[in-house]
Design an enzyme around this catalytic site. Structure first.
Site, PDB file in Angstrom:
ATOM      1  N   HIS A  34       0.831  -1.194   0.000  1.00 40.77           N
ATOM      2  CA  HIS A  34       0.000   0.000   0.000  1.00 40.77           C
ATOM      3  C   HIS A  34       0.863   1.241   0.000  1.00 40.77           C
ATOM      4  CE1 HIS A  34       0.819  -1.042   4.210  1.00 40.77           C
ATOM      5  NE2 HIS A  34       0.786   0.254   4.451  1.00 40.77           N
TER       6      HIS A  34
ATOM      7  N   CYS B 107       1.837   3.781  11.463  1.00 40.13           N
ATOM      8  CA  CYS B 107       2.769   3.320  10.445  1.00 40.13           C
ATOM      9  C   CYS B 107       3.061   4.479   9.498  1.00 40.13           C
ATOM     10  CB  CYS B 107       2.206   2.110   9.686  1.00 40.13           C
ATOM     11  SG  CYS B 107       0.771   2.471   8.654  1.00 40.13           S
TER      12      CYS B 107
END
Length: 720
Positions: free
Chosen positions: A66, A194
């Site tokens: 991603h 993240c």
């Protein structure tokens, strides 16, 4: 809002290649082929850059590469059920289900919320089983739409409830877990984050929440993700027994958790071992000597974000030094450029002693004893400018010298800060100033900063009586840590470090001929080795810290400054030349980077070459080092001097021979461009040979022949 996934973005039981780079490339081509990205190459590079930070393979045969990318025009999900499986770095083996989550670089909150909803659904076994059992692309689309539909996302705030919970995007984590029968209730808080804030952030939160519920532990999670976050209620933080940082990046507002027992690791460990982390947090709460979040109420240092385990000593030292250097450089740029402007307006002799005063320089006398309206003039002094320009030069010089005076204190202070957080700043700044007083210079700043940091961290860990604990951060730590570090600098370390610095300066001053060429080669190699990394910064700090004292006297320090700046300009210019000479060797995104690299190189921003080096380090970095060494040797051998620490060609007025400086840069850039062009022409297909159009992957059974671009390009591009 348009659908995130359509049947055109699904590939079932397809052979997309034997490695994750090939799989990501084919999925990126699907997104581009559907008109949702401008180019598959750029999306692939951005996704692989994220992959380089942390593998996206998850337990259970799932992979979720991603990224957020400027190439993405519409938030999208591309899905592949892989046959054969491909390794994405999961601890239990390769993956057969792969989702490429592609978000626009500046995506709206609604799309980001839907993307994170998918990531959270992937921790549910029944959803994963449905993906494996689906018989058509339409069925996959329906399954995904069910979990990312607006209705469940909109319900999240209601589920969060009360404001004392984690994030509106983390409803499951918000509610306290049920307490198991016969188990005393314990409360743990957690923060997950993240780099992209799309997937791992929320999956880690859900894994911790599910594990806490089974263990009968009350857990509150704050997800610091792309779709926003709601900070934990202070009352929840106050009554928590321990805190878990499941982060791959820094924690926002970390001081809120000061003094809490701490367990810290990366998001992947929270997904793989949530029960273990919760047990460790409870054990830390029961250990009076356990690690604490740094701050007023506790002790301990913060480990850098990662995937768990204790960081290596080398990694820690690198982090300390780079922190100090990064905070020091603005002082260098401001002070050095102001001094250079002072020379331009007032003349190089403006820092010399004014015989009509008691120890003041011309600059100090003019700036401190006159005003704007006095327009002072000095007659009979060769090399000085009188009138308004002279006064302006004097003001710039005084300001620049003041800023330059903070170089070593800032270096030492922020090295100590990297070790001990805020308690290290005061002793670090003081020991840096002391190192200047005793003549230890930047060597003393480095050593003293480390001493101050460890002294402050040690004292922060003292368990003091409640009555004096409030004095610890404002009196006890600054006093004792300063006494220890600065005392050692004066009594023990100052003279040896000063002698070493003097010896190094004498050695450099004596270099001439072939020895000067050798010095230029070494500095050129250092400047081009890691393009803004620790080796590059070491050479730059070495040059700038010797600049202030030699601003008017000339000699080796000014030659070193010229050598370092000239060599640092080579990599971006060399890559810009190469992309112009042989554009077919580069992707469209790299060609665009090449256009920007012209200005970055001329401005002495070595980081302009990072996108190229990150994408192809084995070809780019050695080529840049050859070019940088060539320029460094020419500048050092010719004795060009530079009195400004930054600015590239825009500080030509501070060079002793601007024409020769530019010729040296041009020669090195040409050498580097030729070297990298030849290297890229050997054993690698041209970028234009990579198909831009997407292919129908539902019927694909052989991997594409286009090689996967190495990871790191997009992140490096952002860093520049």
């Amino acid at each position: 809002m348009s659908a995130l996934i359509t049947p055109e973005l699904v590939a079932l039981d397809a052979d997309l290649g034997s490695d994750k780079g090939s799989v990501v490339r084919r999925l990126a081509e699907l997104v581009a082929g559907a008109g949702r990205a401008t180019t598959g190459d750029s999306l692939h590079a951005d996704a692989m850059a994220r992959e380089a930070k942390a593998a996206t393979g998850l337990p259970g045969g799932i992979a979720i590469p991603h990224c957020r990318s400027s190439a993405v025009t519409q938030a999208s999900l591309a899905f592949a059920r892989l046959s054969p499986k491909v390794d994405f770095g999961a601890p239990d083996g390769p993956a057969d289900l792969a989702f490429l989550i592609a978000a626009p670089e500046h995506g709206d909150a609604d799309h980001l919320t839907l993307l994170t909803a998918l990531a959270r659904a992937l921790v549910r076994p029944e959803f994963v089983a449905s993906l494996r059992a689906a018989s058509s692309s339409e069925e996959i689309v329906a399954l995904v739409q069910d979990v990312v539909s607006p209705a469940p996302a909109a319900a999240a705030p209601a589920a969060a409830g009360g404001g004392a919970t984690a994030s509106t995007a983390a409803p499951a984590a918000a509610a306290p877990a049920a307490t198991a029968a016969g188990t005393s209730s314990r409360t743990v808080i957690a923060v997950s984050a993240c780099p992209t804030g799309i997937a791992h952030t929320y999956m880690a939160a859900d894994k911790l929440t599910a594990a806490a519920k089974e263990m009968g532990v009350e857990l509150h999670v704050e997800t610091q993700g792309s779709s926003g976050s709601t900070p934990l209620d202070p009352s929840v933080i106050s009554r928590a027994d321990a805190v878990i940082f499941a982060v791959d990046v820094g924690v926002k507002d970390r001081e809120r958790f000061a003094g809490k027992p701490l367990v810290q690791s990366g998001t992947k460990r929270a997904m793989n071992e949530p029960e273990v982390m919760i047990r460790e947090a409870l054990a830390a709460a029961d250990d009076p000597n356990g690690r604490r979040v740094p701050g007023t109420a506790g002790a301990g240092g913060e480990a850098p974000a990662g995937d768990g385990g204790k960081p290596s000593l080398g990694g820690e030292v690198r982090r300390w030094l780079l922190t100090g250097v990064s905070y020091m450089i603005p002082f260098v740029a401001a002070g050095g450029l102001l001094i250079a402007l002072g020379f331009l307006f007032g003349g190089y002799q403006i820092v010399n002693s004014d015989p009509s005063t008691d120890g003041l320089s011309y600059a100090q006398n003019w700036a401190l004893n006159n005003t704007f309206f006095d327009l002072p003039s000095v007659s009979g002094v060769e090399g000085l400018t009188d009138g308004f320009l002279g006064y302006l030069g004097a003001v710039c010089t005084v300001l620049g010298q003041a800023a330059f005076g903070f170089l070593v204190p800032a270096l030492a202070g922020y090295i100590a800060y990297a070790i001990a957080d805020r308690p290290g700043i005061v002793p670090g700044f003081v020991v840096g100033a002391v190192s200047l007083t005793v003549g230890a210079g930047f060597l003393g700043g480095v050593v003293g900063g480390i001493l101050a940091g460890f002294a402050a961290r040690w004292i922060s860990g003292w368990k003091l009586p409640a009555g004096v604990r409030g004095l610890q951060p404002v009196v006890i730590i600054p006093l004792l840590a300063t006494l220890i570090s600065s005392g050692l600098m004066v009594i023990v370390l100052g003279r040896p470090l000063a002698a070493a610095l003097t010896g190094l300066g004498n050695f450099l001053t004596g270099l001439a001929g072939t020895e000067a060429i050798l010095l230029g080669i070494i500095l050129g190699l250092m400047m081009c080795f890691d393009l803004g990394g620790p080796v590059n910064k070491a050479a730059y700090v070495f040059a700038t810290t010797g600049l202030a004292g030699a601003a008017t006297t000339g000699g080796a320090p000014l030659v070193i400054m010229a050598t370092v700046m000239a060599a640092g300009m080579v990599p971006p210019l060399a890559m810009a030349m190469s992309t112009a000479i042989r554009p077919k060797l580069y992707t469209p995104a790299e060609r665009d980077n090449g256009k920007a690299a012209w200005l970055l190189g001329l401005s002495f921003i070595s980081e302009g070459a990072i996108p190229f080096a990150a994408a192809d380090p084995l070809r780019v970095i050695p080529s840049m080092m050859v070019g940088g060494a060539t320029t460094g040797a020419i500048v050092a051998a010719s004795g060009v001097e530079l009195r400004a620490p930054h600015g590239g060609i825009f500080v030509f007025f501070a060079m002793s021979n601007a024409v020769l400086f530019l010729i040296a840069v041009l020669i090195g850039a040409v050498v580097g461009a030729v070297a990298v062009t030849i290297a890229k022409s050997i054993g690698r297909p041209k970028a234009d040979d990579v198909p831009e159009d997407a292919v129908d992957l539902q019927h694909a059974h052989t991997p594409t022949h286009a090689p996967a671009a190495p990871a790191g390009a997009a992140a490096a591009q952002q860093a520049s």
